[in-house]
Design a protein around this motif. Structure first.
Motif, mmCIF file in Angstrom:
data_model
loop_
_atom_site.group_PDB
_atom_site.id
_atom_site.type_symbol
_atom_site.label_atom_id
_atom_site.label_comp_id
_atom_site.label_asym_id
_atom_site.label_seq_id
_atom_site.Cartn_x
_atom_site.Cartn_y
_atom_site.Cartn_z
ATOM 1 N N ARG A 120 8.527 -1.477 -3.539
ATOM 2 C CA ARG A 120 8.885 -0.428 -2.586
ATOM 3 C C ARG A 120 8.755 0.949 -3.222
ATOM 4 O O ARG A 120 8.280 1.896 -2.590
ATOM 5 N N MET A 121 9.176 1.075 -4.485
ATOM 6 C CA MET A 121 9.035 2.345 -5.186
ATOM 7 C C MET A 121 7.565 2.743 -5.272
ATOM 8 O O MET A 121 7.206 3.912 -5.051
ATOM 9 N N THR A 122 6.701 1.776 -5.588
ATOM 10 C CA THR A 122 5.268 2.054 -5.671
ATOM 11 C C THR A 122 4.735 2.562 -4.343
ATOM 12 O O THR A 122 3.926 3.505 -4.292
ATOM 13 N N SER A 123 5.194 1.971 -3.258
ATOM 14 C CA SER A 123 4.750 2.395 -1.925
ATOM 15 C C SER A 123 5.239 3.798 -1.598
ATOM 16 O O SER A 123 4.502 4.612 -1.027
ATOM 17 N N LEU A 124 6.479 4.084 -1.949
ATOM 18 C CA LEU A 124 7.023 5.423 -1.705
ATOM 19 C C LEU A 124 6.205 6.490 -2.424
ATOM 20 O O LEU A 124 5.870 7.536 -1.854
#
Length: 263
Positions: A120-124
């Motif tokens: 999720r962090m990577t997507s953000l």
């Protein structure tokens, strides 16, 4: 707490930070929980661009519906809010398939739970870089600086933290004042990393009210009142988690080389 003034203070801080950084606004991961609901609403109040990402990974339907309900509500209140859904379930499953198997699957449950947060962090950050936005963190004070209940380089990987100086109870106070949906306010806090209905309290062994008490107890210089058995248990939980997760709360250690070895 002077709730309205606290809200205005955070909103102005967010706006000033973004302006000085030369960015358009913020991207927030909206999970259906109280912290992300409050954070995204505070960002929306700045009038700057706000992109809400809903990123399910084998998520409980109730969590998804709360997140979407909150985003729909925000879009009716703030014209600067946009939303993108990124279903990461297939990405997560593909990563698991690519990783080597282990003898006991139970051994890697925690690692895989943290992997969800890091995806999720990577997507953000993908959308932050794409659209010129800052990643707004959703951690509160007792999570970020008390028990360290977050994933390093997952939900802990952010550009700025608007509610990290607020206790969980104070986050609820802001939520009620700003009109956050009642289903979010009433929902039991959960990190949503396990694909089941376990709550934060199930994992930690103490409620947020108890953890707040423990944090204040530790930070106070003295407490003349004797502790009952439950308070002792909660204090032990708090101290153990704080010590175990302290590596998340301090700067990355750097091995400093003596000058006489470099010259």
């Amino acid at each position: 707490m002077k709730t309205e003034k606290v809200i205005n203070h955070i909103v102005n801080w967010l706006k000033d930070y973004a302006t000085q950084a030369g960015v358009k606004g913020f991207v927030v991961g909206v999970s259906g929980g109280i912290d992300s609901a409050v954070t995204s609403t505070l960002c929306a109040k700045t009038g700057l661009e706000v992109l809400c990402l809903e990123m399910p990974i084998h998520q409980a339907p109730s969590q998804v519906s709360r997140a979407l309900h909150h985003i729909d509500w925000m879009k009716t209140q703030y014209p600067n809010v946009q939303m993108t859904q990124v279903n990461l379930t297939q990405v997560f499953d593909s990563l698991i398939a690519a990783l080597p198997s282990v003898d006991n699957e139970e051994d890697r449950f925690m690692s895989l739970a943290n992997t969800r947060a890091r995806l999720r962090m990577t997507s953000l950050y993908y959308f932050a870089a794409l659209q010129g936005l800052l990643v707004a963190g959703t951690g509160n004070k007792v999570e970020d600086f008390g028990v360290g209940f977050y994933t390093k380089y997952g939900d802990g990987g952010v550009d700025l933290s608007p509610i990290a100086d607020l206790m969980k109870s104070e986050v609820y106070t802001l939520a009620k004042f700003m009109g956050i949906n009642e289903d979010i306010i009433k929902a039991a806090p959960t990190d949503g990393l396990w694909g089941d209905d376990r709550t934060d309290e199930d994992q930690i062994g103490a409620s947020y009210d108890e953890l707040e008490w423990a944090m204040r107890f530790v930070e106070s210089e003295s407490n003349p009142n004797p502790l009952d058995e439950r308070q002792k248990q909660v204090l032990d939980i708090y101290n153990r988690m704080h010590q175990a997760n302290k590596h998340k709360m301090v700067a990355i250690p750097v091995c400093e080389i003596p000058l006489d070895l470099k010259n």
